[in-house]
Structures are given as structure tokens and as C-alpha cells.
Design a protein around this motif. Structure first.
Motif, short mmCIF file in Angstrom:
data_model
loop_
_atom_site.label_atom_id
_atom_site.label_comp_id
_atom_site.label_asym_id
_atom_site.label_seq_id
_atom_site.Cartn_x
_atom_site.Cartn_y
_atom_site.Cartn_z
N LEU A 65 0.84 -1.33 -0.06
CA LEU A 65 -0.11 -0.08 -0.03
C LEU A 65 0.80 1.05 0.02
O LEU A 65 1.81 1.31 0.73
CB LEU A 65 -0.82 0.04 1.10
CG LEU A 65 -1.94 1.13 1.48
CD1 LEU A 65 -3.30 0.57 1.85
CD2 LEU A 65 -1.40 2.29 2.25
N SER A 66 0.60 2.18 -0.67
CA SER A 66 1.12 3.60 -0.97
C SER A 66 0.11 4.53 -0.76
O SER A 66 -1.13 4.44 -1.47
CB SER A 66 2.09 3.69 -2.09
OG SER A 66 1.61 3.74 -3.37
N ARG A 88 -8.35 1.17 6.27
CA ARG A 88 -7.52 0.16 7.19
C ARG A 88 -7.32 -1.05 6.41
O ARG A 88 -8.13 -1.74 5.61
CB ARG A 88 -8.48 -0.15 8.63
CG ARG A 88 -8.47 0.93 9.19
CD ARG A 88 -9.44 0.91 10.69
NE ARG A 88 -9.27 1.94 11.71
CZ ARG A 88 -9.92 2.94 11.30
NH1 ARG A 88 -10.71 3.37 10.32
NH2 ARG A 88 -9.67 3.91 12.27
N TYR A 89 -6.01 -1.45 6.07
CA TYR A 89 -5.59 -2.59 5.19
C TYR A 89 -4.91 -3.64 6.13
O TYR A 89 -4.00 -2.93 7.25
CB TYR A 89 -4.55 -2.01 4.34
CG TYR A 89 -3.82 -2.90 3.45
CD1 TYR A 89 -4.50 -3.27 2.30
CD2 TYR A 89 -2.66 -3.42 3.78
CE1 TYR A 89 -3.89 -4.05 1.46
CE2 TYR A 89 -2.07 -4.05 2.98
CZ TYR A 89 -2.56 -4.66 1.79
OH TYR A 89 -1.85 -5.46 0.98
N ASN A 90 -5.37 -4.77 5.97
CA ASN A 90 -4.71 -5.81 6.49
C ASN A 90 -3.54 -6.56 5.72
O ASN A 90 -3.83 -6.84 4.60
CB ASN A 90 -5.77 -7.04 6.82
CG ASN A 90 -5.18 -8.12 7.92
OD1 ASN A 90 -4.27 -8.64 7.71
ND2 ASN A 90 -6.25 -8.21 8.94
N LYS A 91 -2.36 -6.40 6.42
CA LYS A 91 -1.15 -7.01 5.63
C LYS A 91 -1.15 -8.53 5.34
O LYS A 91 -0.72 -8.86 4.54
CB LYS A 91 0.24 -6.66 6.50
CG LYS A 91 0.36 -5.03 6.65
CD LYS A 91 1.53 -4.87 7.38
CE LYS A 91 1.92 -3.32 7.88
NZ LYS A 91 3.05 -3.08 8.54
N THR A 92 -1.76 -9.11 6.20
CA THR A 92 -2.10 -10.60 6.14
C THR A 92 -2.67 -11.00 5.03
O THR A 92 -2.11 -11.82 4.26
CB THR A 92 -2.46 -11.15 7.56
OG1 THR A 92 -1.67 -10.79 8.66
CG2 THR A 92 -2.29 -12.80 7.58
N ASP A 93 -3.83 -10.73 4.99
CA ASP A 93 -4.63 -11.05 3.90
C ASP A 93 -5.03 -10.18 2.85
O ASP A 93 -5.54 -10.54 1.89
CB ASP A 93 -5.95 -11.74 4.45
CG ASP A 93 -6.75 -10.66 5.24
OD1 ASP A 93 -6.51 -9.52 5.01
OD2 ASP A 93 -7.71 -11.24 6.16
N GLY A 94 -4.55 -8.84 2.84
CA GLY A 94 -4.85 -7.97 2.02
C GLY A 94 -6.18 -7.27 1.83
O GLY A 94 -6.61 -6.28 1.10
N ALA A 95 -7.14 -7.59 2.97
CA ALA A 95 -8.32 -7.04 3.03
C ALA A 95 -8.50 -5.67 3.52
O ALA A 95 -7.22 -5.59 4.12
CB ALA A 95 -9.20 -7.84 3.77
N TYR A 96 -9.28 -4.79 3.03
CA TYR A 96 -9.31 -3.31 3.46
C TYR A 96 -10.80 -2.90 3.76
O TYR A 96 -11.62 -3.60 2.96
CB TYR A 96 -8.55 -2.46 2.41
CG TYR A 96 -9.04 -2.73 0.93
CD1 TYR A 96 -9.86 -2.00 0.53
CD2 TYR A 96 -8.23 -3.49 0.12
CE1 TYR A 96 -10.15 -1.65 -0.64
CE2 TYR A 96 -8.61 -3.51 -1.19
CZ TYR A 96 -9.74 -2.90 -1.53
OH TYR A 96 -10.29 -2.78 -2.91
N THR A 97 -11.02 -2.04 4.45
CA THR A 97 -12.26 -1.15 4.51
C THR A 97 -12.06 0.49 4.69
O THR A 97 -10.99 0.76 5.03
CB THR A 97 -12.83 -1.74 5.91
OG1 THR A 97 -12.03 -1.49 7.29
CG2 THR A 97 -13.13 -3.29 6.03
N LYS A 98 -13.11 1.01 4.24
CA LYS A 98 -12.88 2.38 4.06
C LYS A 98 -14.20 2.75 4.95
O LYS A 98 -15.39 2.29 4.91
CB LYS A 98 -13.37 2.89 2.84
CG LYS A 98 -13.08 4.46 2.73
CD LYS A 98 -12.69 4.94 1.20
CE LYS A 98 -14.06 4.93 0.40
NZ LYS A 98 -13.80 5.71 -0.86
N SER A 99 -14.16 4.01 5.89
CA SER A 99 -15.18 4.23 6.65
C SER A 99 -14.92 5.60 7.22
O SER A 99 -13.99 6.33 6.99
CB SER A 99 -15.04 3.23 8.15
OG SER A 99 -13.93 3.32 8.72
#
Length: 238
Positions: free
Chosen positions: A97-98, A148-159
Motif C-alpha cells: 500500500l502507498s 484500514r488495510y490488513n497486511k496478512t490477507d490484503g483485505a481493506y475497509t473504508k469508513s
């Protein structure tokens, strides 16, 4: 210290083991970091401002007039200056992520297995590269939004979020909303590099809400967490 609400509060007999360890940071050319357990304010060569949290490192470079780049390990709040050349400012997180901006104010927390980006002013573009060689997924944040980005599985959420609270650490305050023992453990590891062992995993879910002043003395901070969570921390040298 103000604690407004407690959920699933632990009895005082609960104990958590803290392992003592000390590391140092050695900034070099184009690098910003510090051994102090406190946040630091830096002015970058392009006049952008950075508040660097404790035990964090930042490397800055400008290869050409059109691009300014930094690499962040830890947490930082940025006030990026817009340039006459409209040069881009890119924050790399040593992961997939950048964050790319022109001129804005935002917070990036790159600690542990998650990355959190909170936008206070302006706009940012987030580039998420799932696999090397692939075109990155591009997302945009508006003021008051967080990714918020999860480094382990690549999942992300925007809120939606309160950007002022995300930057509260730059003013010496820790804002806690459903703040768990697990969050406190991450804080102690990030700021003081103290590794905490919890035998009863249920303890990790105990949460509180409120605020407290950030002390950059490890023992003082542990005492504050003890009072807030009604939990006893035992020190052990490692």
C-alpha cells in the motif's frame, strides 16, 4: 485521565507479563528517526511538516522535480506542502500500500499487521498492489474518511472517522474508543518495544472508552493502563 465507559471489565486479579527490551534508531542521510520515546516534529526539504511518533522511522527522497517520496516504518502525521510544479508526494509503507497526495494533512499508522490511513484535509489516492506486476487498485479518501488495510490477507475497509482523534497523539493525548487490552499491548510495543504476554486470551477483549495523557515513560504508561483496565502488569527483564 478520563474513562467514560468500560466493557467486560477484568477483575484486578488478572495479570499481564511485560518483557523489557530496548532498541535504538540511527537516522542517516535523508532519514528521520529518534531514540526518544516521544513524538518529534520535522521539516522536510520541501517544507512539508512531519510529526513522527515514538520508535518510528522515515526516509525522504526527491529523485526529480515531479515526485517526492518517503518510506515510513511506524506512525506519522503529515502536512504536505503543495508545490508550484504540482509534484506528487508518495508515502510508501514497505508493503503493498502507498499513499499519494499533492498537498494535504493526513495520518499513516504502519505498525503491526495493519495499516491505517486517516485523512484530515485535502484528498489522497491509495494504491494497493495485490501482486507484483499487476495494476494497483486505486482508492480515494475524502476528509474524515479512513482506510484500514490488513497486511496478512490484503483485505481493506473504508469508513467515516474523526480525523482529529487520529491526530490526538501529536498533542500528547491517547483517545480510546472501545480500546482493548490488545490495543494497549500494541501501543506499548510500538512506543517502548515492550513485548507483553497474556496467558488468558479473553483478557485481550476487555475494552474501555475515554482519554489519557501519553507519557513517554514506560513505567508511568503501564500504571495508567493498570488503572484504566483494572489489570496488574508484572515486569520481567528479557
Amino acid at each position: 485521565m478520563e474513562i467514560r465507559r468500560c466493557c467486560c471489565h477484568p477483575p484486578f486479579s488478572r495479570c499481564v507479563l511485560v518483557h523489557e527490551k530496548t532498541t535504538s534508531l540511527c537516522p542517516g542521510d535523508g532519514q528521520y528517526g529518534h531514540t526518544d520515546r516521544a513524538d518529534k516534529h520535522f521539516l522536510l526539504p520541501d517544507s512539508s511538516e512531519v510529526w513522527l511518533n515514538a520508535a518510528s522511522k522515515l526516509q525522504y527522497t526527491q529523485k526529480d522535480i515531479g515526485v517526492r517520496e518517503v518510506w515510513l516504518d511506524g506512525e506519522a502525521w503529515f502536512h504536505v506542502r503543495h508545490t508550484a510544479e504540482n509534484s506528487r508526494f508518495i508515502v510508501h509503507t514497505y508493503d503493498k500500500l502507498s499513499v499519494e497526495v499533492l498537498g494535504t494533512q493526513f495520518n499513516v499508522n504502519n505498525v503491526g499487521d495493519k495499516i491505517a490511513v486517516v485523512l484530515q484535509e485535502g484528498s489522497v489516492k491509495l494504491n494497493i498492489t495485490e501482486q507484483q506486476g499487476q495494476t494497483p487498485t486505486q482508492l480515494y479518501l475524502r476528509p474524515g474518511e479512513a482506510l484500514r488495510y490488513n497486511k496478512t490477507d490484503g483485505a481493506y475497509t473504508k469508513s467515516k472517522t474523526d480525523a482529529e482523534k487520529a491526530a490526538a497523539w501529536t498533542r500528547g493525548q491517547l483517545i480510546m474508543e472501545d480500546y482493548t487490552v490488545a490495543d494497549a499491548i500494541q501501543f506499548m510495543q510500538q512506543v517502548f518495544d515492550r513485548h507483553i504476554t497474556v496467558k488468558d486470551k479473553k483478557t485481550l477483549r476487555y475494552s474501555i472508552s475515554g482519554s489519557m495523557p501519553i507519557s513517554y515513560n514506560a513505567d508511568t504508561m503501564l500504571i495508567q493502563f493498570e488503572k484504566a483496565f483494572n489489570t496488574r502488569f508484572f515486569r520481567q527483564d528479557k
